[in-house]
Design an enzyme around this catalytic site. Structure first.
Site, PDB file in Angstrom:
ATOM      1  N   CYS A 138       0.815  -1.212   0.000  1.00  0.00           N
ATOM      2  CA  CYS A 138       0.000   0.000   0.000  1.00  0.00           C
ATOM      3  C   CYS A 138       0.851   1.267   0.000  1.00  0.00           C
ATOM      4  CB  CYS A 138      -0.948  -0.005   1.191  1.00  0.00           C
ATOM      5  SG  CYS A 138      -0.144  -0.238   2.786  1.00  0.00           S
ATOM      6  N   HIS A 154      -2.676   0.639   7.041  1.00  0.00           N
ATOM      7  CA  HIS A 154      -2.909   0.850   5.624  1.00  0.00           C
ATOM      8  C   HIS A 154      -2.678   2.317   5.265  1.00  0.00           C
ATOM      9  CE1 HIS A 154      -4.507   0.218   1.668  1.00  0.00           C
ATOM     10  NE2 HIS A 154      -5.522   1.024   1.853  1.00  0.00           N
TER      11      HIS A 154
END
Length: 517
Positions: A120, A312
Protein backbone atom coordinates in the site's frame (compact mmCIF):
# COMPACT_ATOMS: atom_id res chain seq x y z
CA UNK A 1 -5.29 -6.97 1.96
CA UNK A 2 -3.64 -4.44 4.27
CA UNK A 3 -0.49 -5.50 6.07
CA UNK A 4 -0.47 -6.85 9.59
CA UNK A 5 1.87 -4.68 11.59
CA UNK A 6 4.09 -5.32 14.56
CA UNK A 7 3.54 -3.62 17.88
CA UNK A 8 6.73 -1.59 17.98
CA UNK A 9 5.95 1.96 16.87
CA UNK A 10 7.71 5.26 16.74
CA UNK A 11 6.01 7.77 19.05
CA UNK A 12 5.38 11.27 17.76
CA UNK A 13 3.88 14.39 19.19
CA UNK A 14 0.09 14.81 19.00
CA UNK A 15 -0.30 12.17 16.30
CA UNK A 16 0.86 8.62 16.91
CA UNK A 17 3.02 7.01 14.27
CA UNK A 18 2.57 3.42 13.19
CA UNK A 19 5.97 2.15 12.16
CA UNK A 20 6.70 -1.52 11.82
CA UNK A 21 10.01 -2.66 13.23
CA UNK A 22 9.72 -6.38 13.70
CA UNK A 23 11.78 -7.88 16.48
CA UNK A 24 14.79 -9.65 15.13
CA UNK A 25 14.26 -12.49 17.56
CA UNK A 26 11.09 -13.49 15.76
CA UNK A 27 12.92 -14.41 12.59
CA UNK A 28 13.04 -18.07 11.77
CA UNK A 29 16.43 -19.62 11.38
CA UNK A 30 16.44 -19.86 7.62
CA UNK A 31 18.17 -18.30 4.66
CA UNK A 32 16.43 -15.13 3.48
CA UNK A 33 15.47 -14.97 -0.19
CA UNK A 34 17.14 -12.59 -2.62
CA UNK A 35 15.24 -9.33 -2.31
CA UNK A 36 16.12 -8.32 -5.89
CA UNK A 37 14.26 -11.29 -7.37
CA UNK A 38 11.76 -12.04 -4.61
CA UNK A 39 8.24 -11.91 -6.15
CA UNK A 40 6.37 -10.57 -3.11
CA UNK A 41 6.12 -7.25 -1.29
CA UNK A 42 7.03 -6.35 2.28
CA UNK A 43 5.36 -3.85 4.57
CA UNK A 44 6.85 -0.34 4.64
CA UNK A 45 7.52 1.77 7.68
CA UNK A 46 5.81 5.13 7.98
CA UNK A 47 9.12 6.97 7.84
CA UNK A 48 9.33 10.10 5.61
CA UNK A 49 13.04 9.51 5.02
CA UNK A 50 12.34 6.16 3.36
CA UNK A 51 9.62 7.66 1.17
CA UNK A 52 11.98 10.46 0.10
CA UNK A 53 14.67 7.97 -0.89
CA UNK A 54 12.11 5.88 -2.77
CA UNK A 55 10.98 8.92 -4.78
CA UNK A 56 14.57 9.90 -5.52
CA UNK A 57 15.56 6.41 -6.70
CA UNK A 58 12.42 6.18 -8.82
CA UNK A 59 13.59 9.32 -10.62
CA UNK A 60 10.95 11.73 -9.27
CA UNK A 61 12.18 15.30 -8.81
CA UNK A 62 10.54 18.24 -7.10
CA UNK A 63 8.69 16.40 -4.30
CA UNK A 64 9.47 15.80 -0.67
CA UNK A 65 7.67 13.85 2.04
CA UNK A 66 7.33 15.61 5.37
CA UNK A 67 5.68 14.47 8.57
CA UNK A 68 2.62 16.37 9.82
CA UNK A 69 2.41 16.53 13.62
CA UNK A 70 -0.91 18.30 13.92
CA UNK A 71 -3.88 19.20 11.73
CA UNK A 72 -4.08 22.71 13.16
CA UNK A 73 -4.62 25.22 10.37
CA UNK A 74 -1.77 27.46 11.52
CA UNK A 75 0.70 24.57 11.52
CA UNK A 76 -0.45 23.40 8.10
CA UNK A 77 0.43 26.82 6.71
CA UNK A 78 4.04 26.31 7.79
CA UNK A 79 4.44 23.39 5.37
CA UNK A 80 6.41 24.09 2.20
CA UNK A 81 3.97 25.19 -0.47
CA UNK A 82 2.32 23.91 -2.48
CA UNK A 83 1.14 20.79 -0.67
CA UNK A 84 0.45 18.26 -3.41
CA UNK A 85 -1.05 15.43 -1.36
CA UNK A 86 -1.46 13.84 2.06
CA UNK A 87 -0.77 10.22 3.04
CA UNK A 88 -2.85 8.94 5.95
CA UNK A 89 -1.81 5.79 7.78
CA UNK A 90 -4.40 4.12 10.02
CA UNK A 91 -5.43 0.74 11.39
CA UNK A 92 -7.56 -0.85 8.72
CA UNK A 93 -10.42 -3.19 9.52
CA UNK A 94 -12.49 -4.91 6.87
CA UNK A 95 -15.67 -4.49 8.91
CA UNK A 96 -15.30 -0.70 8.66
CA UNK A 97 -15.48 -0.52 4.88
CA UNK A 98 -17.65 2.36 3.78
CA UNK A 99 -20.07 2.46 0.91
CA UNK A 100 -18.33 3.69 -2.22
CA UNK A 101 -19.93 6.57 -4.05
CA UNK A 102 -18.05 6.48 -7.34
CA UNK A 103 -18.45 3.43 -9.56
CA UNK A 104 -15.92 4.40 -12.21
CA UNK A 105 -12.50 6.01 -12.67
CA UNK A 106 -12.44 9.33 -14.52
CA UNK A 107 -9.99 9.71 -17.36
CA UNK A 108 -8.19 12.57 -15.65
CA UNK A 109 -7.45 10.47 -12.54
CA UNK A 110 -4.67 7.89 -12.62
CA UNK A 111 -5.63 5.24 -10.08
CA UNK A 112 -4.45 1.67 -9.49
CA UNK A 113 -6.03 -1.00 -7.31
CA UNK A 114 -3.73 -2.59 -4.75
CA UNK A 115 -3.70 -6.18 -5.98
CA UNK A 116 -0.71 -7.53 -3.96
CA UNK A 117 -0.53 -7.61 -0.16
CA UNK A 118 1.70 -5.25 1.84
CA UNK A 119 2.27 -2.86 -1.10
CA UNK A 120 0.00 0.00 0.00
CA UNK A 121 2.91 2.42 0.57
CA UNK A 122 4.13 2.20 -3.02
CA UNK A 123 0.59 2.24 -4.41
CA UNK A 124 -0.14 5.42 -2.45
CA UNK A 125 3.00 7.04 -3.87
CA UNK A 126 2.25 6.00 -7.45
CA UNK A 127 -1.36 7.16 -7.19
CA UNK A 128 0.00 10.56 -6.15
CA UNK A 129 2.97 11.17 -8.43
CA UNK A 130 1.05 10.12 -11.54
CA UNK A 131 -1.55 12.82 -10.82
CA UNK A 132 0.76 15.79 -10.08
CA UNK A 133 0.74 17.96 -13.23
CA UNK A 134 4.08 18.83 -14.78
CA UNK A 135 6.07 16.62 -12.43
CA UNK A 136 9.40 15.17 -13.56
CA UNK A 137 8.84 11.41 -13.15
CA UNK A 138 12.05 10.05 -14.58
CA UNK A 139 12.35 7.79 -17.60
CA UNK A 140 11.13 4.54 -15.98
CA UNK A 141 8.04 5.96 -14.33
CA UNK A 142 7.18 8.05 -17.37
CA UNK A 143 7.26 4.99 -19.60
CA UNK A 144 5.12 3.11 -17.10
CA UNK A 145 2.58 5.91 -16.92
CA UNK A 146 2.33 6.07 -20.70
CA UNK A 147 1.96 2.29 -20.87
CA UNK A 148 -0.85 2.17 -18.28
CA UNK A 149 -2.64 5.35 -19.32
CA UNK A 150 -5.55 3.55 -21.01
CA UNK A 151 -5.86 0.72 -18.46
CA UNK A 152 -8.58 0.28 -15.85
CA UNK A 153 -7.59 0.42 -12.14
CA UNK A 154 -7.43 -3.36 -11.74
CA UNK A 155 -5.15 -3.80 -14.76
CA UNK A 156 -2.94 -0.99 -13.49
CA UNK A 157 -2.67 -2.78 -10.15
CA UNK A 158 -1.52 -5.94 -11.88
CA UNK A 159 0.95 -3.87 -13.91
CA UNK A 160 2.41 -2.36 -10.71
CA UNK A 161 2.72 -5.84 -9.22
CA UNK A 162 4.79 -6.84 -12.27
CA UNK A 163 6.86 -3.61 -12.32
CA UNK A 164 10.20 -4.97 -11.07
CA UNK A 165 11.86 -1.54 -11.11
CA UNK A 166 9.53 -0.22 -8.41
CA UNK A 167 9.28 -3.52 -6.54
CA UNK A 168 13.06 -3.73 -6.09
CA UNK A 169 13.14 -0.22 -4.62
CA UNK A 170 10.24 -1.02 -2.30
CA UNK A 171 11.75 -4.30 -1.07
CA UNK A 172 15.21 -2.81 -0.64
CA UNK A 173 14.04 -1.53 2.76
CA UNK A 174 13.14 -5.03 3.93
CA UNK A 175 15.25 -6.81 6.49
CA UNK A 176 15.95 -10.52 6.16
CA UNK A 177 13.47 -11.09 8.96
CA UNK A 178 10.77 -9.23 6.98
CA UNK A 179 11.28 -11.43 3.94
CA UNK A 180 11.18 -14.62 5.97
CA UNK A 181 8.04 -13.57 7.81
CA UNK A 182 6.39 -12.57 4.54
CA UNK A 183 7.19 -15.99 3.11
CA UNK A 184 5.65 -17.63 6.17
CA UNK A 185 2.52 -15.52 5.80
CA UNK A 186 2.24 -16.47 2.14
CA UNK A 187 2.66 -20.16 2.99
CA UNK A 188 0.08 -19.88 5.75
CA UNK A 189 -2.31 -18.10 3.42
CA UNK A 190 -1.89 -20.82 0.79
CA UNK A 191 -2.42 -23.50 3.43
CA UNK A 192 -5.63 -21.84 4.61
CA UNK A 193 -6.78 -21.54 1.01
CA UNK A 194 -6.22 -25.26 0.42
CA UNK A 195 -8.12 -26.08 3.60
CA UNK A 196 -11.01 -23.87 2.53
CA UNK A 197 -11.08 -25.58 -0.85
CA UNK A 198 -11.08 -29.03 0.76
CA UNK A 199 -13.85 -28.00 3.15
CA UNK A 200 -15.89 -26.57 0.29
CA UNK A 201 -15.53 -29.80 -1.66
CA UNK A 202 -16.58 -31.82 1.39
CA UNK A 203 -19.60 -29.60 1.93
CA UNK A 204 -20.57 -29.92 -1.71
CA UNK A 205 -20.36 -33.71 -1.53
CA UNK A 206 -22.30 -33.92 1.74
CA UNK A 207 -25.85 -34.00 0.22
CA UNK A 208 -24.91 -36.82 -2.15
CA UNK A 209 -23.32 -38.77 0.71
CA UNK A 210 -26.41 -38.23 2.85
CA UNK A 211 -28.65 -39.54 0.07
CA UNK A 212 -26.49 -42.63 -0.25
CA UNK A 213 -26.74 -43.30 3.48
CA UNK A 214 -30.49 -42.88 3.40
CA UNK A 215 -30.76 -45.24 0.46
CA UNK A 216 -28.79 -47.86 2.40
CA UNK A 217 -31.18 -47.60 5.36
CA UNK A 218 -34.28 -48.46 3.26
CA UNK A 219 -35.35 -52.16 3.37
CA UNK A 220 -34.70 -54.20 0.24
CA UNK A 221 -37.57 -54.70 -2.16
CA UNK A 222 -39.33 -58.08 -1.92
CA UNK A 223 -41.60 -59.96 -4.26
CA UNK A 224 -45.27 -59.42 -3.63
CA UNK A 225 -46.92 -62.60 -2.45
CA UNK A 226 -50.13 -63.28 -0.61
CA UNK A 227 -48.08 -64.85 2.18
CA UNK A 228 -45.30 -62.17 2.21
CA UNK A 229 -44.48 -60.59 5.53
CA UNK A 230 -44.20 -56.82 5.18
CA UNK A 231 -41.74 -55.07 7.49
CA UNK A 232 -43.07 -52.00 9.25
CA UNK A 233 -41.09 -48.86 9.26
CA UNK A 234 -41.17 -48.88 13.04
CA UNK A 235 -39.23 -52.14 13.06
CA UNK A 236 -42.13 -54.40 14.07
CA UNK A 237 -43.54 -56.98 11.65
CA UNK A 238 -47.19 -57.32 10.78
CA UNK A 239 -48.84 -60.50 11.76
CA UNK A 240 -49.59 -62.72 8.78
CA UNK A 241 -53.25 -62.76 7.87
CA UNK A 242 -54.77 -66.21 7.56
CA UNK A 243 -57.48 -66.98 5.04
CA UNK A 244 -60.75 -68.17 6.42
CA UNK A 245 -62.02 -71.47 5.17
CA UNK A 246 -65.44 -71.70 3.65
CA UNK A 247 -66.60 -73.61 6.72
CA UNK A 248 -65.77 -70.69 9.04
CA UNK A 249 -67.45 -68.10 6.89
CA UNK A 250 -71.08 -67.12 7.26
CA UNK A 251 -73.33 -65.05 5.11
CA UNK A 252 -73.18 -62.28 7.70
CA UNK A 253 -69.40 -62.08 7.61
CA UNK A 254 -68.20 -58.47 7.14
CA UNK A 255 -64.77 -56.96 6.81
CA UNK A 256 -62.03 -58.31 9.00
CA UNK A 257 -61.94 -55.04 11.01
CA UNK A 258 -65.39 -55.89 12.37
CA UNK A 259 -63.90 -58.86 14.29
CA UNK A 260 -60.83 -56.98 15.73
CA UNK A 261 -60.67 -56.74 19.47
CA UNK A 262 -60.69 -53.36 21.18
CA UNK A 263 -57.03 -53.78 22.13
CA UNK A 264 -56.09 -54.40 18.53
CA UNK A 265 -57.92 -51.26 17.42
CA UNK A 266 -56.09 -49.23 20.04
CA UNK A 267 -52.70 -50.44 18.89
CA UNK A 268 -53.59 -49.63 15.33
CA UNK A 269 -54.65 -46.10 16.25
CA UNK A 270 -51.40 -45.50 18.11
CA UNK A 271 -49.43 -46.83 15.16
CA UNK A 272 -51.29 -44.54 12.79
CA UNK A 273 -50.64 -41.58 15.05
CA UNK A 274 -46.93 -42.43 15.03
CA UNK A 275 -46.99 -42.68 11.26
CA UNK A 276 -48.39 -39.14 11.03
CA UNK A 277 -45.33 -37.82 12.85
CA UNK A 278 -42.89 -39.59 10.58
CA UNK A 279 -41.22 -37.61 7.77
CA UNK A 280 -41.86 -38.63 4.22
CA UNK A 281 -38.54 -40.45 3.96
CA UNK A 282 -39.66 -43.04 6.48
CA UNK A 283 -37.40 -41.92 9.37
CA UNK A 284 -38.84 -41.31 12.80
CA UNK A 285 -38.70 -37.65 13.90
CA UNK A 286 -37.38 -37.17 17.42
CA UNK A 287 -39.13 -34.89 19.90
CA UNK A 288 -35.80 -33.58 21.25
CA UNK A 289 -34.44 -30.18 20.34
CA UNK A 290 -31.82 -30.41 17.56
CA UNK A 291 -28.21 -29.75 18.50
CA UNK A 292 -26.80 -26.41 17.37
CA UNK A 293 -24.91 -26.68 14.12
CA UNK A 294 -21.21 -26.09 14.06
CA UNK A 295 -20.17 -22.90 12.27
CA UNK A 296 -19.40 -23.33 8.65
CA UNK A 297 -15.69 -23.97 8.30
CA UNK A 298 -15.50 -22.06 5.04
CA UNK A 299 -17.06 -18.91 6.44
CA UNK A 300 -14.98 -19.18 9.61
CA UNK A 301 -11.74 -19.48 7.65
CA UNK A 302 -12.79 -16.59 5.45
CA UNK A 303 -13.53 -14.50 8.54
CA UNK A 304 -10.18 -15.30 10.10
CA UNK A 305 -8.38 -14.38 6.91
CA UNK A 306 -10.26 -11.33 5.74
CA UNK A 307 -11.15 -9.60 9.01
CA UNK A 308 -7.57 -9.51 10.26
CA UNK A 309 -6.63 -5.88 10.74
CA UNK A 310 -3.45 -4.10 9.82
CA UNK A 311 -2.10 -0.67 8.96
CA UNK A 312 -2.91 0.85 5.62
CA UNK A 313 -1.77 3.91 3.60
CA UNK A 314 -4.39 6.10 1.86
CA UNK A 315 -3.66 9.14 -0.32
CA UNK A 316 -5.63 12.40 -0.51
CA UNK A 317 -4.97 15.02 -3.17
CA UNK A 318 -6.63 17.67 -5.35
CA UNK A 319 -7.40 16.84 -8.99
CA UNK A 320 -9.38 19.14 -11.29
CA UNK A 321 -11.28 21.03 -8.61
CA UNK A 322 -12.08 18.03 -6.38
CA UNK A 323 -10.36 16.45 -3.40
CA UNK A 324 -9.97 12.72 -4.08
CA UNK A 325 -9.37 9.81 -1.74
CA UNK A 326 -7.06 7.38 -3.53
CA UNK A 327 -7.30 4.14 -1.59
CA UNK A 328 -5.87 1.14 -3.41
CA UNK A 329 -8.33 -1.16 -1.62
CA UNK A 330 -11.28 0.75 -3.11
CA UNK A 331 -12.52 -0.30 -6.51
CA UNK A 332 -12.42 3.29 -7.75
CA UNK A 333 -11.19 6.69 -6.50
CA UNK A 334 -13.67 8.52 -4.26
CA UNK A 335 -14.51 12.24 -4.21
CA UNK A 336 -14.25 13.87 -0.77
CA UNK A 337 -15.62 17.20 -1.99
CA UNK A 338 -15.12 20.13 -4.40
CA UNK A 339 -12.87 23.04 -3.52
CA UNK A 340 -11.94 26.49 -4.73
CA UNK A 341 -8.73 28.44 -4.33
CA UNK A 342 -10.80 31.50 -3.41
CA UNK A 343 -12.17 29.71 -0.33
CA UNK A 344 -8.85 28.50 1.05
CA UNK A 345 -7.81 25.70 -1.26
CA UNK A 346 -8.15 21.94 -1.08
CA UNK A 347 -6.79 21.62 2.46
CA UNK A 348 -9.99 23.26 3.73
CA UNK A 349 -11.86 20.19 2.46
CA UNK A 350 -9.31 17.54 3.40
CA UNK A 351 -8.66 18.84 6.93
CA UNK A 352 -12.15 18.28 8.46
CA UNK A 353 -12.44 14.92 6.71
CA UNK A 354 -9.15 13.66 8.16
CA UNK A 355 -9.87 15.14 11.59
CA UNK A 356 -13.15 13.22 11.58
CA UNK A 357 -11.36 9.99 10.71
CA UNK A 358 -8.80 10.58 13.47
CA UNK A 359 -11.58 11.19 15.99
CA UNK A 360 -13.00 7.76 15.15
CA UNK A 361 -9.78 6.17 16.39
CA UNK A 362 -9.04 8.60 19.21
CA UNK A 363 -10.95 6.58 21.80
CA UNK A 364 -9.16 3.30 21.17
CA UNK A 365 -6.28 3.98 18.79
CA UNK A 366 -3.43 6.46 18.63
CA UNK A 367 -1.48 4.52 16.04
CA UNK A 368 -2.11 6.60 12.98
CA UNK A 369 0.13 8.95 11.12
CA UNK A 370 -0.06 11.74 8.55
CA UNK A 371 2.55 12.75 5.99
CA UNK A 372 2.45 15.56 3.45
CA UNK A 373 3.79 15.41 -0.11
CA UNK A 374 5.08 18.95 -0.60
CA UNK A 375 7.05 20.82 -3.20
CA UNK A 376 10.70 20.19 -2.46
CA UNK A 377 12.03 23.48 -1.03
CA UNK A 378 15.50 22.63 -2.34
CA UNK A 379 14.29 23.29 -5.88
CA UNK A 380 13.38 26.92 -5.17
CA UNK A 381 16.33 27.51 -2.85
CA UNK A 382 18.81 26.16 -5.35
CA UNK A 383 17.25 28.22 -8.16
CA UNK A 384 17.56 31.38 -6.04
CA UNK A 385 21.21 30.62 -5.28
CA UNK A 386 21.94 29.99 -8.98
CA UNK A 387 20.36 33.33 -9.83
CA UNK A 388 22.46 35.03 -7.17
CA UNK A 389 25.65 33.53 -8.62
CA UNK A 390 24.65 34.72 -12.09
CA UNK A 391 24.17 38.24 -10.72
CA UNK A 392 27.64 38.21 -9.21
CA UNK A 393 29.14 37.01 -12.49
CA UNK A 394 27.35 39.80 -14.36
CA UNK A 395 28.66 42.43 -11.92
CA UNK A 396 32.18 41.03 -12.21
CA UNK A 397 32.07 41.26 -16.01
CA UNK A 398 30.91 44.85 -15.91
CA UNK A 399 33.46 45.82 -13.26
CA UNK A 400 36.21 44.15 -15.31
CA UNK A 401 35.27 46.52 -18.13
CA UNK A 402 35.95 49.48 -15.83
CA UNK A 403 39.20 48.43 -14.23
CA UNK A 404 41.39 45.38 -13.85
CA UNK A 405 42.20 46.12 -10.21
CA UNK A 406 38.68 46.89 -8.93
CA UNK A 407 38.96 43.98 -6.48
CA UNK A 408 41.54 45.98 -4.52
CA UNK A 409 38.97 48.63 -3.66
CA UNK A 410 37.48 48.54 -0.17
CA UNK A 411 34.22 46.57 -0.12
CA UNK A 412 34.94 44.63 -3.31
CA UNK A 413 36.73 41.75 -1.63
CA UNK A 414 35.22 38.25 -2.03
CA UNK A 415 35.49 35.67 0.72
CA UNK A 416 36.17 32.04 -0.07
CA UNK A 417 32.72 30.94 1.12
CA UNK A 418 31.04 33.08 -1.55
CA UNK A 419 29.95 31.01 -4.56
CA UNK A 420 30.83 32.65 -7.85
CA UNK A 421 30.98 29.62 -10.12
CA UNK A 422 29.83 25.99 -10.31
CA UNK A 423 29.89 24.27 -6.92
CA UNK A 424 29.63 20.59 -6.08
CA UNK A 425 28.97 21.47 -2.45
CA UNK A 426 25.72 23.20 -3.35
CA UNK A 427 24.88 21.09 -6.37
CA UNK A 428 25.35 23.89 -8.90
CA UNK A 429 26.58 22.79 -12.31
CA UNK A 430 27.95 24.70 -15.26
CA UNK A 431 24.73 23.92 -17.12
CA UNK A 432 22.77 25.66 -14.38
CA UNK A 433 24.82 28.82 -14.79
CA UNK A 434 24.89 28.66 -18.56
CA UNK A 435 21.21 29.38 -19.20
CA UNK A 436 20.65 32.54 -21.23
CA UNK A 437 17.49 33.87 -19.58
CA UNK A 438 18.38 35.40 -16.23
CA UNK A 439 17.68 38.44 -14.11
CA UNK A 440 21.44 38.96 -14.15
CA UNK A 441 21.02 40.32 -17.68
CA UNK A 442 19.50 43.42 -16.09
CA UNK A 443 22.90 44.27 -14.68
CA UNK A 444 24.48 44.52 -18.11
CA UNK A 445 21.62 46.64 -19.47
CA UNK A 446 21.52 49.27 -16.72
CA UNK A 447 23.05 52.32 -18.34
CA UNK A 448 22.92 54.51 -15.22
CA UNK A 449 25.41 52.32 -13.39
CA UNK A 450 28.61 53.76 -14.85
CA UNK A 451 29.97 54.69 -11.46
CA UNK A 452 32.56 52.17 -10.26
CA UNK A 453 31.87 52.64 -6.56
CA UNK A 454 28.14 52.34 -7.09
CA UNK A 455 28.58 49.04 -8.93
CA UNK A 456 30.82 47.73 -6.12
CA UNK A 457 28.15 48.66 -3.57
CA UNK A 458 25.43 46.88 -5.53
CA UNK A 459 27.64 43.83 -5.83
CA UNK A 460 28.25 43.87 -2.07
CA UNK A 461 24.49 43.71 -1.45
CA UNK A 462 24.24 40.62 -3.67
CA UNK A 463 27.08 38.97 -1.73
CA UNK A 464 25.26 39.63 1.55
CA UNK A 465 22.04 38.12 0.15
CA UNK A 466 23.91 34.98 -0.78
CA UNK A 467 24.63 34.18 2.87
CA UNK A 468 21.03 33.29 3.60
CA UNK A 469 20.63 31.44 0.30
CA UNK A 470 23.66 29.26 0.98
CA UNK A 471 22.36 28.42 4.44
CA UNK A 472 18.95 27.38 3.09
CA UNK A 473 20.46 25.17 0.38
CA UNK A 474 22.90 23.68 2.87
CA UNK A 475 20.08 22.77 5.27
CA UNK A 476 18.02 21.15 2.51
CA UNK A 477 21.00 19.17 1.26
CA UNK A 478 21.77 18.07 4.82
CA UNK A 479 18.17 16.85 5.20
CA UNK A 480 18.56 14.84 2.00
CA UNK A 481 21.83 13.34 3.22
CA UNK A 482 20.18 12.49 6.54
CA UNK A 483 17.40 10.64 4.70
CA UNK A 484 19.96 8.70 2.71
CA UNK A 485 21.85 7.82 5.88
CA UNK A 486 18.67 6.49 7.53
CA UNK A 487 17.93 4.43 4.45
CA UNK A 488 21.49 3.09 4.39
CA UNK A 489 21.24 1.94 8.01
CA UNK A 490 17.86 0.38 7.34
CA UNK A 491 19.16 -1.55 4.35
CA UNK A 492 22.34 -2.72 6.03
CA UNK A 493 22.23 -6.35 7.16
CA UNK A 494 23.13 -5.92 10.83
CA UNK A 495 21.44 -9.18 11.71
CA UNK A 496 23.74 -11.15 9.43
CA UNK A 497 26.77 -9.41 10.90
CA UNK A 498 25.72 -10.08 14.50
CA UNK A 499 24.99 -13.76 13.81
CA UNK A 500 28.35 -14.20 12.07
CA UNK A 501 30.15 -12.42 14.90
CA UNK A 502 28.47 -14.52 17.58
CA UNK A 503 29.20 -17.66 15.57
CA UNK A 504 32.89 -16.76 15.42
CA UNK A 505 32.96 -16.14 19.18
CA UNK A 506 31.26 -19.48 19.78
CA UNK A 507 33.86 -21.28 17.68
CA UNK A 508 36.59 -19.72 19.81
CA UNK A 509 34.69 -20.83 22.94
CA UNK A 510 34.64 -17.25 24.17
CA UNK A 511 30.93 -17.37 24.97
CA UNK A 512 31.14 -20.43 27.22
CA UNK A 513 32.18 -18.45 30.28
CA UNK A 514 29.41 -15.92 29.69
CA UNK A 515 26.72 -18.59 29.38
CA UNK A 516 27.96 -20.35 32.49
CA UNK A 517 27.78 -17.12 34.50
Amino acid sequence: MPPKRGSKRKAIKSIGVATANGDAGDAPQSTAPDRTTWPGWVEMESEPAFFNVMLSEMGVKGLRVQEVYDMDEALLLTLPQPVHALIFLFRYKAAEDQQQQNDDCPKEVWFANQTPDFACATFALLNIVNNVPGLHLGSELQKFKDFTDDMDPLSRGDAVDSFDFVKRIHNSFARDNDLLQADLRIKGKNSKYRKRQATARANAARPARRNEEMAMRKPPLQEKSPNAVHARVSGRAKRPTSKKSPKESTPDDGPDDAYKSPSRSKVTAISEAEDDEKPSNGLRRSKREPKPRKPDLVSTAQHDSDDADGFHFVAYMPINGNVWKLDGLDSFPQIVGPFSEDTGGWMQIAQPHLVGRMDQYAASEIQFNLMAIVHDPLVGEKAALVENVKMLQAFDRKLDAFSDDWREIDGADTKKVVVTTASTEYGITAEDLGTSESTADIVTKREEEHDLLQLIQLRKEVVIQQTGLRAAVRDSLEATRSDEEKARHRRHGYGTFVRSWLGALAEQEVLSSITED
